[in-house]
Motif scaffolding. Structure first.
Motif, PDB file in Angstrom:
ATOM      1  N   ALA A   1       0.834  -1.208   0.000  1.00 56.01           N
ATOM      2  CA  ALA A   1       0.000   0.000   0.000  1.00 56.01           C
ATOM      3  C   ALA A   1       0.868   1.257   0.000  1.00 56.01           C
ATOM      4  O   ALA A   1       0.483   2.277  -0.582  1.00 56.01           O
TER       5      ALA A   1
ATOM      6  N   ILE B   1      -6.989   1.929  -9.339  1.00 49.30           N
ATOM      7  CA  ILE B   1      -8.212   1.879  -8.533  1.00 49.30           C
ATOM      8  C   ILE B   1      -8.465   0.451  -8.053  1.00 49.30           C
ATOM      9  O   ILE B   1      -8.760   0.219  -6.873  1.00 49.30           O
ATOM     10  N   LEU B   2      -8.334  -0.520  -8.942  1.00 48.30           N
ATOM     11  CA  LEU B   2      -8.535  -1.919  -8.549  1.00 48.30           C
ATOM     12  C   LEU B   2      -7.477  -2.386  -7.555  1.00 48.30           C
ATOM     13  O   LEU B   2      -7.793  -3.109  -6.599  1.00 48.30           O
TER      14      LEU B   2
ATOM     15  N   THR C   1      -5.741  -0.516  -5.347  1.00 50.88           N
ATOM     16  CA  THR C   1      -5.980   0.080  -4.032  1.00 50.88           C
ATOM     17  C   THR C   1      -7.248  -0.465  -3.393  1.00 50.88           C
ATOM     18  O   THR C   1      -7.306  -0.613  -2.170  1.00 50.88           O
ATOM     19  N   TRP C   2      -8.244  -0.789  -4.188  1.00 48.47           N
ATOM     20  CA  TRP C   2      -9.460  -1.406  -3.644  1.00 48.47           C
ATOM     21  C   TRP C   2      -9.121  -2.761  -3.030  1.00 48.47           C
ATOM     22  O   TRP C   2      -9.553  -3.073  -1.923  1.00 48.47           O
ATOM     23  N   GLY C   3      -8.348  -3.560  -3.750  1.00 45.09           N
ATOM     24  CA  GLY C   3      -7.962  -4.866  -3.237  1.00 45.09           C
ATOM     25  C   GLY C   3      -7.105  -4.765  -1.984  1.00 45.09           C
ATOM     26  O   GLY C   3      -7.308  -5.501  -1.010  1.00 45.09           O
TER      27      GLY C   3
ATOM     28  N   SER D   1      -7.097  -2.272   0.159  1.00 43.89           N
ATOM     29  CA  SER D   1      -7.919  -1.789   1.270  1.00 43.89           C
ATOM     30  C   SER D   1      -8.827  -2.887   1.810  1.00 43.89           C
ATOM     31  O   SER D   1      -9.096  -2.936   3.012  1.00 43.89           O
ATOM     32  N   ARG D   2      -9.298  -3.778   0.945  1.00 41.38           N
ATOM     33  CA  ARG D   2     -10.099  -4.911   1.417  1.00 41.38           C
ATOM     34  C   ARG D   2      -9.258  -5.845   2.281  1.00 41.38           C
ATOM     35  O   ARG D   2      -9.733  -6.351   3.290  1.00 41.38           O
TER      36      ARG D   2
ATOM     37  N   GLY E   1      -8.521  -3.965   5.539  1.00 40.10           N
ATOM     38  CA  GLY E   1      -9.702  -3.569   6.293  1.00 40.10           C
ATOM     39  C   GLY E   1     -10.261  -4.650   7.178  1.00 40.10           C
ATOM     40  O   GLY E   1     -11.244  -4.443   7.867  1.00 40.10           O
TER      41      GLY E   1
END
Length: 93
Positions: free
Chosen positions: A29, A71-72, A74-76, A78-79, A82
């Motif tokens: 990240a 975007i994909l 950072t989404w992955g 963050s999941r 998280g």
């Protein structure tokens, strides 16, 4: 032979697998913005004149593809980050 307790220096630290993976995801990240900057600046070194010139339509498709990929990514990340924390929260009220 050398006994492990006879070695100078600090002892080797072994981390729990979950902690190790979480730290590597945190490292990924941290590297993601640098990767994004490098990928977005790549069209600046493409040839502008002569043979092998890249058209502006191709450059725009590349830029928006990189944008969607980031975007994909950072989404992955963050999941993955998280999820539940390693330490349980304090329930003292």
């Amino acid at each position: 032979m050398t006994d492990p307790t006879d070695r100078p220096g600090p002892p080797t630290v072994f981390h729990e697998r979950r902690t190790y993976r979480r730290r590597r995801i945190m490292d990924a990240a941290r590297v993601a913005p640098v990767l994004a900057l490098l990928l977005w600046s790549l069209p600046l070194v493409w040839p502008q004149i002569g043979e092998g010139t890249v058209g502006s339509a191709t450059a725009l498709i590349y830029i928006f593809s990189v944008w969607a990929g980031i975007i994909l990514l950072t989404w992955g990340l963050s999941r993955l980050l998280g999820g539940k924390a390693d330490d349980p929260p304090d329930t003292d009220a």
